[in-house]
Design an enzyme around this catalytic site. Sequence first.
Site: not given
Length: 474
Positions: A19, A23
């Site tokens: 990933g 964030r």
Amino acid sequence: MSKHPVSRPPLAVIILAAGLGTRMKSDVPKVLHEVCGRPMLAYVIDAALTLSPERLVIVTGPEHDEIAAMLPVGCERAVQHERLGTGDAVRSGLGALEGFDGDVMVLYGDVPLVHAEFVAGLLRRHHDGAASATLTTARLADPSHYGRIVRDEDGGMVCIVEYKDAAEDQREIDEINVGLYVFRSEALRPALARLRGDNAQGELYLTDVIHQLLEDGLIVATFESDDEEMCMGVNSRVELAIVSAAMRYRLLERLMLAGVTVEDPGTTYVDWGVEVGRDTLLRANTHLLGRTTVGAGSEVGPGSFLRDAFVGDHARVVTSHLCECVIGSRCSVGPFAYIRPNTVLAEGAKAGTFVEIKNSRIGERSRVPHLSYVGDAIVGCDSNIAAGNITANYDGFEKHATHIGDNVRTGSDTTIVAPVTVGDGAFTAAGSVITEDVPPGALGVARGRQRNIEGYAERLAARRRRGSADRDDS
Ligand code: UD1
Ligand code: CA
């Protein structure tokens, strides 16, 4: 050797670590962010390894060579070329498992509190339920952004709906998808092939596989965890801090149960792998980081910071900063000492208040009690370096060594200009600047001889009187 009875199908584990970790707002891949001094991915790998899987595949991005570099022997890397979602990542992982037939456990690399006992329980549940897939769920007081478990009126599993795709009433559901699953490989492969990205994020969701399996009439079992903490995924630095605190408490608990007194767990920071012996007291505001080891019956803190330090038994380290050094048994350090790399304090030695030592060996029972800098020095045993001594080890170009023998007594405020040797049993006079070797047993005196000027105060007063008389005349 597999821990499972021979009748169990072979096990492969795929850990998703590709990933983008958007964030986290970071240049470092998310799974390499550290929890208690160790990349979070390492904890997930540890948990997987306890199952002794036949294959262990870590899915990373193509640019993630740093992740590949930290993988232990026995792990394989599979590359996910485009970040198309967790379903696509598992496809990449399965690419490395061509021909594999058995159970495939899928773990997320950003759930670092997952542990051995739990993954073993999940696998057991999967076998007991003879399921095509078993997924971990949890009921959370704050289900936050996790995927929700949608069930029918009879409590039967229907699907997982991602938070971003969930309708208002689905967001009310408090049962969430933890992200730890086991699939039968023959059920997983075709279901993955059928995934579509028609959702809020335009991604291929692994979670949609569950719905497909159910539609095909296959058994999907759930395994509920009551350990809310363990279920936490790390997506932001806020979650990183929460998970780190939980991990830290776990590590402290292990130390306490092994006989270490932790005065204030809330302000005691230990990294993974730190060892502390029994009956050692860790006082408040103490950090034990990296590969630090503290022996038995010692006392560290309050307010001490140790990184990659070894401290022996029955030693004391009070309000001090230690880095890459060895502190022998029965040594005393601080308060307010700074012990730098490549320093060894041999048994019973002391480095006291406002003392800095680097790249030096202080021999058995030798003492550097106050206000000194010792660098590039070898000090023998039973010597005393008096207050305010400095080894002048740097001439502006190179570092030079100081040798101080056994049973030496230096005077206060001695400056030792290296390279120089002070022999066994020698002394230096207070305030000396020692630039030449002091032979064994000698007293080195290297300072201006004192001269007293008699009647100085009276002469000064007379001069002042004259000066003021001159001013009055003008
Ligand atoms: C995921 C689950 C969600 C669950 C939550 C638990 C999906 C679609 N959603 O959401 O139901 O409640 O985890 O923590 O699975 N990854 C890849 N390649 C990708 C995308 C992700 O390898 O293309 C990896 C990430 O590195 C991460 C893991 O998969 O380790 C999970 O991805 P993430 O984006 O964090 O999923 P969540 O939104 O947390
Ligand atoms: Ca996540």
